[in-house]
Design an enzyme around this catalytic site. Structure first.
Site, PDB file in Angstrom:
ATOM      1  N   GLU A   1      -9.912  -7.466  11.002  1.00  0.00           N
ATOM      2  CA  GLU A   1     -10.290  -7.266   9.599  1.00  0.00           C
ATOM      3  C   GLU A   1     -11.136  -8.393   9.020  1.00  0.00           C
ATOM      4  O   GLU A   1     -12.003  -8.158   8.185  1.00  0.00           O
ATOM      5  CB  GLU A   1      -9.029  -7.083   8.744  1.00  0.00           C
ATOM      6  CG  GLU A   1      -8.330  -5.763   9.005  1.00  0.00           C
ATOM      7  CD  GLU A   1      -7.045  -5.634   8.224  1.00  0.00           C
ATOM      8  OE1 GLU A   1      -7.083  -5.744   7.000  1.00  0.00           O
ATOM      9  OE2 GLU A   1      -5.993  -5.418   8.851  1.00  0.00           O
TER      10      GLU A   1
ATOM     11  N   ASP B   1      -4.379  -5.203  10.966  1.00  0.00           N
ATOM     12  CA  ASP B   1      -2.993  -5.598  10.704  1.00  0.00           C
ATOM     13  C   ASP B   1      -2.018  -4.468  10.998  1.00  0.00           C
ATOM     14  O   ASP B   1      -2.342  -3.282  10.841  1.00  0.00           O
ATOM     15  CB  ASP B   1      -2.838  -6.028   9.242  1.00  0.00           C
ATOM     16  CG  ASP B   1      -3.575  -7.325   8.944  1.00  0.00           C
ATOM     17  OD1 ASP B   1      -3.839  -8.079   9.897  1.00  0.00           O
ATOM     18  OD2 ASP B   1      -3.891  -7.573   7.771  1.00  0.00           O
TER      19      ASP B   1
ATOM     20  N   ASP C   1       0.405  -2.849   9.554  1.00  0.00           N
ATOM     21  CA  ASP C   1       1.112  -2.264   8.425  1.00  0.00           C
ATOM     22  C   ASP C   1       0.348  -1.009   8.014  1.00  0.00           C
ATOM     23  O   ASP C   1      -0.630  -0.627   8.651  1.00  0.00           O
ATOM     24  CB  ASP C   1       1.239  -3.254   7.264  1.00  0.00           C
ATOM     25  CG  ASP C   1      -0.111  -3.812   6.811  1.00  0.00           C
ATOM     26  OD1 ASP C   1      -1.157  -3.238   7.169  1.00  0.00           O
ATOM     27  OD2 ASP C   1      -0.117  -4.839   6.116  1.00  0.00           O
TER      28      ASP C   1
ATOM     29  N   GLU D   1      -1.636  -0.338   5.570  1.00  0.00           N
ATOM     30  CA  GLU D   1      -3.030  -0.580   5.216  1.00  0.00           C
ATOM     31  C   GLU D   1      -3.867  -0.821   6.469  1.00  0.00           C
ATOM     32  O   GLU D   1      -4.973  -0.292   6.617  1.00  0.00           O
ATOM     33  CB  GLU D   1      -3.112  -1.800   4.282  1.00  0.00           C
ATOM     34  CG  GLU D   1      -4.398  -1.906   3.505  1.00  0.00           C
ATOM     35  CD  GLU D   1      -4.463  -0.952   2.328  1.00  0.00           C
ATOM     36  OE1 GLU D   1      -5.572  -0.717   1.837  1.00  0.00           O
ATOM     37  OE2 GLU D   1      -3.413  -0.423   1.924  1.00  0.00           O
TER      38      GLU D   1
ATOM     39  N   TYR E   1       2.702 -12.937  10.454  1.00  0.00           N
ATOM     40  CA  TYR E   1       2.117 -12.082   9.424  1.00  0.00           C
ATOM     41  C   TYR E   1       2.858 -12.244   8.099  1.00  0.00           C
ATOM     42  O   TYR E   1       4.081 -12.235   8.052  1.00  0.00           O
ATOM     43  CB  TYR E   1       2.156 -10.627   9.881  1.00  0.00           C
ATOM     44  CG  TYR E   1       1.317  -9.711   9.043  1.00  0.00           C
ATOM     45  CD1 TYR E   1      -0.019  -9.976   8.821  1.00  0.00           C
ATOM     46  CD2 TYR E   1       1.868  -8.559   8.460  1.00  0.00           C
ATOM     47  CE1 TYR E   1      -0.808  -9.136   8.047  1.00  0.00           C
ATOM     48  CE2 TYR E   1       1.098  -7.707   7.703  1.00  0.00           C
ATOM     49  CZ  TYR E   1      -0.245  -8.000   7.493  1.00  0.00           C
ATOM     50  OH  TYR E   1      -1.021  -7.172   6.726  1.00  0.00           O
TER      51      TYR E   1
ATOM     52  N   ARG F   1       2.742 -10.406   5.239  1.00  0.00           N
ATOM     53  CA  ARG F   1       3.134  -9.243   4.433  1.00  0.00           C
ATOM     54  C   ARG F   1       4.259  -8.531   5.166  1.00  0.00           C
ATOM     55  O   ARG F   1       4.020  -7.703   6.040  1.00  0.00           O
ATOM     56  CB  ARG F   1       1.944  -8.314   4.197  1.00  0.00           C
ATOM     57  CG  ARG F   1       0.890  -8.928   3.305  1.00  0.00           C
ATOM     58  CD  ARG F   1      -0.217  -7.950   2.950  1.00  0.00           C
ATOM     59  NE  ARG F   1      -1.196  -8.571   2.064  1.00  0.00           N
ATOM     60  CZ  ARG F   1      -2.257  -9.234   2.470  1.00  0.00           C
ATOM     61  NH1 ARG F   1      -2.499  -9.368   3.772  1.00  0.00           N
ATOM     62  NH2 ARG F   1      -3.091  -9.779   1.610  1.00  0.00           N
TER      63      ARG F   1
ATOM     64  N   HIS G   1       8.392  -5.894  11.046  1.00  0.00           N
ATOM     65  CA  HIS G   1       7.835  -7.217  11.277  1.00  0.00           C
ATOM     66  C   HIS G   1       8.959  -8.234  11.325  1.00  0.00           C
ATOM     67  O   HIS G   1      10.078  -7.983  10.884  1.00  0.00           O
ATOM     68  CB  HIS G   1       6.889  -7.612  10.140  1.00  0.00           C
ATOM     69  CG  HIS G   1       5.580  -6.900  10.166  1.00  0.00           C
ATOM     70  ND1 HIS G   1       4.647  -7.115  11.138  1.00  0.00           N
ATOM     71  CD2 HIS G   1       5.059  -5.981   9.328  1.00  0.00           C
ATOM     72  CE1 HIS G   1       3.588  -6.349  10.888  1.00  0.00           C
ATOM     73  NE2 HIS G   1       3.818  -5.654   9.807  1.00  0.00           N
TER      74      HIS G   1
END
Length: 945
Positions: free
Chosen positions: A18, A104, A106, A108, A334, A336, A381
């Site tokens: 990203e 990532d 997740d 998103e 990570y 988040r 996570h």
């Protein structure tokens, strides 16, 4: 198969992440045969306006970017600023044999990976590469063990995106029409704003109560030492067995809410203190209990934001920006995550450091396990921790500034989570005596001693309340026993007043949203950023203060869209979205119920939940259709008292008494940074008493026009009133002369003579040797001279009328100062910044006051002032500015070269032919060069190292 052996087979692999920073780090771990490129976030999204929607779509689809009549099919477009990057990715993919989507892990990130696949349309094998830390082992393992795209996660994210689009695009226009242009509504944003507004309403309605009690200092009669004090301080607890009222016994209305308590006022408290002056006291009881405190769980997103706010002064947004850099550069996992779980590798690393740094006595026999506490945790996570199988101590990282401080916080919390409990004793001593008037008085004192600090050696959690006692705080009491006689050294009467509920800080608002299960922890930072940027909330110190504008917005939403800002409804909606993510509910039926209000399908149907009192309100579309019932004036008006009303207008808040165009009508603007709970009747009267409107100063003897003084949005000014028949538009339009007042002037004292002098500006001072005119002008940032494009500041406003040509030329003869020589003394000193370790001061700059440590500058925000800004607030502003990084400078385009006009047609033809020939040759060379380069790249990729 290892990356090295794969490379040896001659394949070329494109890895898309990203961010460019992450790409750079990962490239170093993969080596030859891998091309790592960034998508730079989302490459595709719903259109931001109708202009971006393809022509084949019409009607509501163009407005919403979603086809609500065909199963809510979204219309995706490649962002304009990402088209060049998409072309680059396609070119790289054309030269690759495999594609790894490494966004990532997740919702998103999964959605970004899916959009990349949809847009790039790869004809080579595609793998989903996932990892939660950027270390060499983690990256290489992720390459060796890819998975397929998780379409269920993609669908869940798409549903959220569509829901938020429908909410924002349907409700926001209502705010534009009924409150003010440019406003926005959002599923979580509006609820967060309502929380802040409701807390302010509580503060407005709050009525303080006064109560008194006694504090006694009692001597044991023994000489003490630090481990055994000679006296103790105790507070009055009961009188004749009746408990003395404390702050918790009063309601928000200032009345006692607890029965059978003794409410002491000042007179009674002082009389009791005097009556106890000669009383003999003794210890009635000593109660000792063991004290034990377990370590805090490792960080997840919200607890990291809360602690960074408490300990480092970071806002939620700044915390996530710094954490992002730490993650991308391989320092932490990570950031988040909803999880407090540590992997076996992390537990082993933490336990090893406990033994190494604190000794085996601080290591529990078994590893500590922390169960997840967050409902519907998004992904599995780990908690946020230092990366790798051996944690680098902060000193070993080489980090500096904000990154060092945040890493140190994460490292300490992680290590402490695997340490032993802190243990000790808590003691309560009760002291009694009989007053001269016969009443029995009993005082209590509490103490705590920590005999083994355990995890507190590494880390102690902060508190939102600055007056709260932290876990490692000890209160030592003298060694006393039941029956011991004590002498009262002093007994004082103490007055107290109950306080309104504290405003939310970023940390406490994050905590409140999470406890109510509203929104997702990963989005809280952006939500708080949005309500600050929209002007719904501003900061005073660390407190979040709602603006009057937010009162109007929340008032409208509560009265006409109550369900959409209902806390329980919003939490249930979150549950439904998680059910869709788990495959337990279908997105389309749910969206239909939410938007159209139609029943059917499975699920709890949060859209059918009503407004909390059993009424069915239909779908969103129905709610936004009937706008006639919304009285714009009514929802933006709030009674202050004594016939005064606060109104939110297009140009800001104002107070008003009486109706416009009626006798006795008064109106006055309200300062934009005024906290709503500070708008009392007395203050409103003060505002209304200030001079307002036009102050007629007299007639200009030259033009015959009336000159008036006014208080405008940008400060006081004078202007002339032109005749009614003066053309105001078109080529013959005449604009009235206008001039801002000097800082030393006010609208109610400025004279006609002064006004005419001000309106005579700019004044021509003269011309220099080259004939360039020099003028004296009064600008937004003060008085200055102007010669062509060269401006020089003047130190005194009066110089505008008195400075001579000779003096002006002398100023221009000096080198232009860039701020050093003409530097003003600081407005305020705040102390030493904990990051740069340099003194922080408040200065007056071109764009207003700002804080600086000599390296970083940060402008004061709405709600901040030179008088009230605290050191902590100054450090927070600097931390947020550092987290943003240096401002990006726009690339300057080279000026286009002008070709001299040719005198003859023959010359023009010859030049055109020559240019065409050059272009053809250049194009051939470019094409050949591109082909050669591409061939060279393929050959190089095929060669084993």
């Amino acid at each position: 198969m290892s990356p090295t052996s794969e490379t040896a087979q001659g394949g070329r692999r494109l890895v898309i992440v990203e961010s460019p920073a992450k790409a750079k780090t990962i490239k170093g771990y993969l080596g030859p045969g891998y091309v790592v490129e960034a998508s730079v976030g989302h490459i595709r999204d719903l259109p931001s306006g109708a202009a971006e929607v393809p022509e084949k779509y019409t009607g509501e689809v163009r407005r919403l970017g979603v086809d609500v009549d065909h199963d809510f099919a979204p219309i995706y477009v490649v962002n304009a600023d990402k088209k060049a990057q998409v072309r680059k990715l396609k070119e790289l993919l054309a030269e690759s044999d495999e594609l790894f989507l490494a966004t990532d892990e997740d919702r998103e990130g999964e959605a970004i990976a899916w959009h990349l696949q949809e847009v790039l349309k790869p004809k080579v094998p595609v793998h989903r590469m996932v990892f939660h830390e950027i270390t060499k082992d983690a990256i290489q393992q992720a390459v060796r063990n890819p998975r397929e795209l998780n379409k269920r996660m993609v669908d869940a994210q798409e549903t959220r995106r569509i829901l938020d689009r429908l909410y924002g695009y349907e409700v926001s226009p209502v705010l534009w029409k009924k409150v003010m242009r440019g406003l926005s509504a959002g599923r979580v944003q509006s609820v967060a704003t309502r929380l802040v507004v409701e807390r302010e309403r509580e503060r407005i309605a709050f009525r303080s109560a006064e109560y008194w009690d006694l504090t006694g200092t009692f001597a044991t009669g023994r000489a003490g030492d630090p481990s055994d004090p000679s006296s103790l301080v105790a507070r009055l607890a009961t009188v004749d067995g009746k408990r003395v009222a404390q702050g918790r016994d009063f309601g928000a209305d200032g009345q006692l809410k607890t029965a059978n308590v003794l409410h002491l006022d000042e007179e009674k408290a002082r009389a009791l203190a005097a009556s106890l002056a000669d009383t003999r006291f003794s210890v009635r009881s000593v109660e000792s209990k063991p004290y034990r405190r377990s370590p805090y769980a490792p960080f997840r997103t919200t607890t990291l934001q809360q602690e960074a706010s408490r300990k480092l002064g970071f806002g939620a947004k700044a915390t996530m920006q710094v954490a992002q850099k730490l993650y991308e550069n391989g320092f932490i996992t990570y950031m988040r995550t909803d999880s407090t779980v540590l992997s076996d590798t992390a537990v082993s690393a933490a336990r090893a450091q406990v033994t190494q740094l604190y000794g085996a006595d601080y290591l529990p026999e078994k590893p500590r396990v922390y169960a997840g506490k967050v409902k519907n945790a998004q992904e599995a996570h780990e908690a946020i921790r230092p990366s790798g199988d051996r944690f680098r101590t902060p000193a070993e990282t080489g980090l500096t500034g904000d990154q060092f401080r945040l890493y140190e916080l994460i490292w300490k919390r992680t290590v402490a989570s695997q340490m032993k409990d802190a243990t000790g004793n808590s003691v309560t001593v009760r002291i009694g005596g009989t007053a001269a008037d016969g009443r029995d008085a009993e005082f209590t004192a509490s103490g705590k001693t920590i005999t083994f600090h355990g995890f507190m050696k590494a880390y102690v959690e902060g508190a939102d309340d600055p007056n709260a006692e932290l876990d490692d705080r000890e209160r030592r009491l003298p060694q006393v026993a039941e029956g011991d006689a004590l002498a009262a050294e002093e007994i004082t009467a103490d007055g107290h007043a109950t306080k309104p509920p504290a405003r939310y800080t970023e940390a406490s608002l994050v905590k409140e949203l999470e406890e109510r299960e509203i929104g997702r922890p990963s989005t809280y930072a952006s939500i708080i950023g949005t309500i600050l940027d929209r002007g719904y909330v501003f900061k005073k110190g660390t407190a979040l203060v709602p603006s009057f504008l937010s009162f109007a917005v929340v008032n409208l939403l509560e009265k006409h869209f109550g369900r959409l800002v209902d806390y329980d409804f919003t939490a249930r909606m979150e549950d439904d979205l998680d059910r869709i993510a788990r495959g337990e509910a279908q997105a389309v039926p749910w969206l239909k119920r939410f938007y159209f209000g139609e029943g059917g399908g499975e699920g709890s149907g949060a859209a059918d939940a009503g407004n909390g009192d059993g009424d069915h309100l239909g779908g969103l579309k129905e709610l936004v259709t009937d706008l006639g019932a919304i009285d714009a004036r009514e929802i933006s008006s709030f009674p202050v008292g004594d016939g005064i009303v606060l109104r939110v207008g297009r140009y800001g808040p104002y107070v008003e008494r009486g109706e416009k165009d009626q006798e006795g009508h008064q109106r006055a603007d309200v300062p934009g940074d005024l906290a709503p709970d500070e708008l009392t009747v007395a203050y409103a009267e003060e505002l209304l008493a200030k001079p307002s409107g036009d102050f007629e100063l007299g007639t200009d003897p030259v033009s015959g026009n009336m000159i008036v003084a006014r208080d405008g949005r940008y400060g006081p000014y004078v202007t002339e009133i032109l005749p009614e028949d003066t053309p105001k538009t078109g080529k013959n339009a005449v604009k009235p002369r206008t001039a801002s007042l000097f800082k030393s002037m006010s609208v109610d004292t400025v004279t006609l003579e002064e006004a005419l002098k001000l309106m005579s500006l700019p004044r021509v001072v003269g011309t220099d040797a080259e004939g360039v005119e020099i003028t004296a002008q009064n600008g937004r940032y003060g008085p200055y001279l102007k010669k062509g494009t060269d401006s020089r500041s003047l130190t005194d406003e009066e110089q505008l009328f008195t400075i001579t040509l000779e003096e002006a030329l002398a100023i221009y003869a000096q080198p232009k100062q860039r701020g050093r020589a003409a530097a003003k003394p600081p407005l305020k000193e705040l102390g030493t910044d904990p990051v740069s370790e340099k003194p922080v001061v408040v200065k007056d700059g071109r764009f207003g006051p700002y804080v600086t440590d000599g390296e970083t500058n940060a402008t004061l925000r709405t709600g901040d002032s030179v008088e009230t800004i605290t050191p902590e607030r100054g450090y927070e502003l600097l931390a947020e500015k550092r987290a943003k990084g240096p401002a990006k400078k726009a690339a300057k385009k080279a000026p286009a070269k002008k070709t001299a006009a040719k005198k003859t047609a023959a010359k023009k033809t010859t030049a055109a032919k020559t240019t065409a020939a050059k272009k053809t040759t250049a194009a051939k060379k470019t094409t050949t060069a591109k082909k050669t380069t591409a061939a060279a790249k393929k050959t190089a990729a095929a060669k084993p190292e």
